[in-house]
Design an enzyme around this catalytic site. Structure first.
Site, mmCIF file in Angstrom:
data_model
loop_
_atom_site.group_PDB
_atom_site.id
_atom_site.type_symbol
_atom_site.label_atom_id
_atom_site.label_comp_id
_atom_site.label_asym_id
_atom_site.label_seq_id
_atom_site.Cartn_x
_atom_site.Cartn_y
_atom_site.Cartn_z
ATOM 1 N N HIS A 220 0.469 -1.161 -0.131
ATOM 2 C CA HIS A 220 0.321 -0.321 0.086
ATOM 3 C C HIS A 220 0.925 0.709 -0.007
ATOM 4 O O HIS A 220 0.457 2.444 0.506
ATOM 5 C CB HIS A 220 -1.011 -0.258 1.456
ATOM 6 C CG HIS A 220 -1.937 -1.467 1.060
ATOM 7 N ND1 HIS A 220 -1.784 -1.967 2.634
ATOM 8 C CD2 HIS A 220 -2.999 -1.916 0.192
ATOM 9 C CE1 HIS A 220 -3.148 -3.118 2.518
ATOM 10 N NE2 HIS A 220 -3.489 -2.519 0.817
ATOM 11 N N GLY A 417 15.816 1.290 -28.504
ATOM 12 C CA GLY A 417 16.455 1.638 -27.702
ATOM 13 C C GLY A 417 17.372 0.490 -26.600
ATOM 14 O O GLY A 417 17.785 0.586 -25.384
ATOM 15 N N SER A 463 21.351 -5.777 -35.807
ATOM 16 C CA SER A 463 22.210 -5.152 -35.089
ATOM 17 C C SER A 463 23.466 -5.926 -35.517
ATOM 18 O O SER A 463 24.780 -6.047 -35.786
ATOM 19 C CB SER A 463 22.253 -4.327 -34.244
ATOM 20 O OG SER A 463 21.986 -3.189 -34.057
ATOM 21 N N LEU A 513 23.279 1.745 -40.081
ATOM 22 C CA LEU A 513 24.656 1.926 -40.465
ATOM 23 C C LEU A 513 25.909 1.367 -41.038
ATOM 24 O O LEU A 513 27.061 1.440 -41.762
ATOM 25 C CB LEU A 513 25.080 0.097 -39.017
ATOM 26 C CG LEU A 513 24.482 -1.140 -39.323
ATOM 27 C CD1 LEU A 513 24.924 -1.952 -39.595
ATOM 28 C CD2 LEU A 513 24.260 -1.901 -37.272
ATOM 29 N N ASP A 570 21.966 8.296 -37.025
ATOM 30 C CA ASP A 570 20.699 6.756 -36.693
ATOM 31 C C ASP A 570 22.535 6.030 -35.688
ATOM 32 O O ASP A 570 23.037 6.075 -35.562
ATOM 33 C CB ASP A 570 21.345 5.613 -37.951
ATOM 34 C CG ASP A 570 20.861 4.122 -37.533
ATOM 35 O OD1 ASP A 570 19.642 4.102 -37.597
ATOM 36 O OD2 ASP A 570 22.310 3.631 -37.921
#
Length: 588
Positions: A220, A417, A463, A513, A570
């Site tokens: 709580h 992210g 990637s 990239l 980028d």
């Protein structure tokens, strides 16, 4: 860290009842008395004991999510973090009144409701029994001598055991006896990264610093009993929590009568609302392993979201200590496990294996391919200057580690992210392989194999697939010469780039990239001895990604006006720039 203060609501005052209506939509076997906020089974076996529980809302799926055959018969729901009134509880008893009796749980208001029901229906006064469950070990025995322990996620195990026993046809006295025994063998400890926010209340700042966590937080928003800074590793944190749960040397917290010899438990790992499933899996693994090293046998492990504090980023660990052979008046351990495993239609109950946890202290995983990369190499060739090669790789890894936070910031705007973390994971794995000799200038082909496997396995995702183009390098660099010269590097890189283009449609300018990678390789191929010019062209291409529309990659899904307004490059392209500039830094 800041507390999450935004919510999906129509009006905060309507949230509880609308949530209960949604639950009944999910489960058509449930009914709802909206005036009293009671959710109940519409078709009840009147010959079985009815199990009634409840409390404040905001702890979903507790309590209403555990209404179902083989668990609760009804749940009485108060406002967020507020107990239901005696009138609400009495209505719940009336809705589940049967021939076998009713079993209720909570504290003051449930006790008052029991007395009111007995006064209203004198002939049924003996058909209602009451039990309060308190399992929190954060508050010591002296401090909690009057108020007792708080009820946390351990109560869910009481629901399950009592509900399954009632469904089997056991008497009211038997259900109460077993539930009472179980309630005295529970211990729970919670930990949080922050508090939660109650919809409809003013937003507040966190009372915890970014490098703090709190142990013993209530459900709580009550403060905890101990803060830790800096935030420990999961392993160290779990060790502290298990110490509090199992301690026999601390007279304030020796709640479980463990013997240290052949103790057996049921383990419940509970998400307090804001922990990802990814993290929760790691927590389960760490807790189970910690118990194993303490010679505690986990007969069952149950994990998921059971008793929350809205969206609190935290978790709790509950241990139910099973009876030992010396507990002659206790229910049989096999009976308790059978009741835990018994099926239920309650939507809040999670799957469990119905089997003990295997030993986590023994190795069960084969060696990774990366660790054994050196054993699968072909011909061995070395760099022109092996020590310079090693130093350049280390510089590149250090540069990525230094820039990972900034790259992640870019990726929160232009992607998903995770780019900074992905690159950091990759370079740290490269450093580990350098320590064991799998990445070295004395064996360029073996190094490229190891790095390519790291890119594909440790980094993963798009990637990882793009960076793993280096896997193609070693096939072209395996030449007759035993030294990799600049011209060999240029030829191998050009071949690897063309190989990469067979797997991706991205071409410069694409805001990926590929842009700096293509610029570097083509410039180097034209003049193999001029590495500096190739790096400068690559850096310029990475900078230019600030100005162009995304044609591939994650950024293609981001609104172009956002990218232009933020002028963020980028993230993957920036990672290439960071690596290449670090590789030649010493020759400046």
């Amino acid at each position: 860290m800041g507390i999450q203060t935004k919510h999906f609501v129509n009006a905060p005052s309507d949230l509880v009842i609308e949530s209960l209506q949604g639950l009944c939509t999910l489960n058509p076997h449930l009914g709802i008395d909206e005036a009293s906020k009671v959710v109940y089974l519409t078709e009840q076996d009147k010959s079985n004991v009815a199990i009634i529980c409840g409390g404040g809302s905001g702890h979903e799926p507790a309590h209403a999510g555990f209404v179902g055959e083989g668990m609760l018969t009804a749940a009485v729901c108060g406002h967020i973090f507020a107990s239901p009134s005696p009138a609400q509880v009495r209505r719940g008893i009336e809705l589940t009144d049967n021939n076998a009796g009713n079993y209720t749980g909570d504290v003051l208001n449930f006790g008052l409701a029991k007395e009111q029901f007995a006064a209203t229906y004198p002939g049924k006064a003996g058909q209602v029994k009451f039990l309060n469950v308190g399992d929190d070990v954060a508050v010591g025995k002296t401090q909690g001598s009057i108020v007792g322990r708080r009820g946390l996620a351990g109560v869910i195990l009481v629901y399950k055991i009592a509900g399954a026993l009632a469904r089997s046809g056991a008497s009211l006295d038997e259900v109460h006896r077993v539930a009472e025994y179980v309630s005295k063998r529970l211990a729970t400890i919670g930990v949080g990264l922050d508090h939660c926010h109650v919809p409809g209340t003013a937003g507040g700042e966190s009372h915890l610093q970014p490098n703090e966590i709190e142990i013993g937080m209530g459900i709580h928003n009550e403060p905890g009993t101990k803060r830790l800074s800096p935030v420990p590793s999961l392993h160290d944190l779990v060790q502290q929590l298990l110490g509090m749960l199992l301690s026999q040397s601390d007279p304030e917290r020796s709640f479980l009568p463990v013997t240290g010899r052949s103790d057996e438990v049921v383990l419940l790992v509970n998400n307090l609302g804001g922990v990802s499933e990814l993290e929760l899996g790691a927590i389960v693994r760490e807790v189970a392993a910690g118990l194993s090293t303490r010679q505690v046998t986990v007969q069952r492990v149950i994990s998921g979201t059971f008793m929350t504090s809205l969206n609190m980023p935290g978790f709790s660990i509950t241990l139910l200590l099973l009876p030992s052979a010396a507990d002659t008046d206790a229910p049989a351990p096999d009976l308790i496990l059978h009741l835990i495993d018994a099926p239920t239609s309650a939507p809040g109950w999670k799957w469990s294996s119905g089997a003990p946890v295997s030993d986590l202290t023994s190795p069960r995983n084969p060696k990774s391919s990366t660790a054994a990369a050196g054993s699968a190499k072909g011909p061995t060739i070395r760099a022109e200057n092996p020590s310079a090669f090693d130093a350049a790789v280390k510089r590149a890894c250090a540069a990525v580690n230094e820039e990972s936070s900034e790259i992640t910031r870019m990726d929160t705007i232009a992607g998903d992210g995770d780019c900074g973390l992905t690159l950091q994971t990759g370079v740290n794995a490269v450093l580990e392989q350098m320590q064991v000799g799998n990445v070295s200038g004395s064996d360029v082909i073996g190094s490229l194999i190891a790095i390519s496997e790291i890119a594909g396995v440790k980094m993963g995702g798009t990637s990882g697939a793009l960076y793993s183009f280096v896997h193609a390098l070693y096939t072209d660099s395996a030449c007759a010469s035993d030294i990799v010269t600049p011209s060999v590097w240029a030829k191998a890189l050009s071949s690897a780039l063309e190989n990469l283009y067979t797997y991706t449609r991205a071409r410069p300018p694409s805001r990926t990239l590929v842009d700096p990678l293509d610029a570097f390789v083509r410039t180097l191929s034209a003049v193999p001895d001029d590495v500096r010019s190739a790096v400068e062209r690559a850096a310029s291409a990475a900078e230019h990604t600030r100005e162009i529309d995304a044609k591939a990659g994650r950024s293609a899904y981001v609104e172009s006006d956002v990218l232009k307004r933020e002028r963020v490059p980028d993230p993957g392209a920036w990672g290439v720039k960071v690596i290449l500039e670090a590789l030649i830094a010493r020759s400046a």
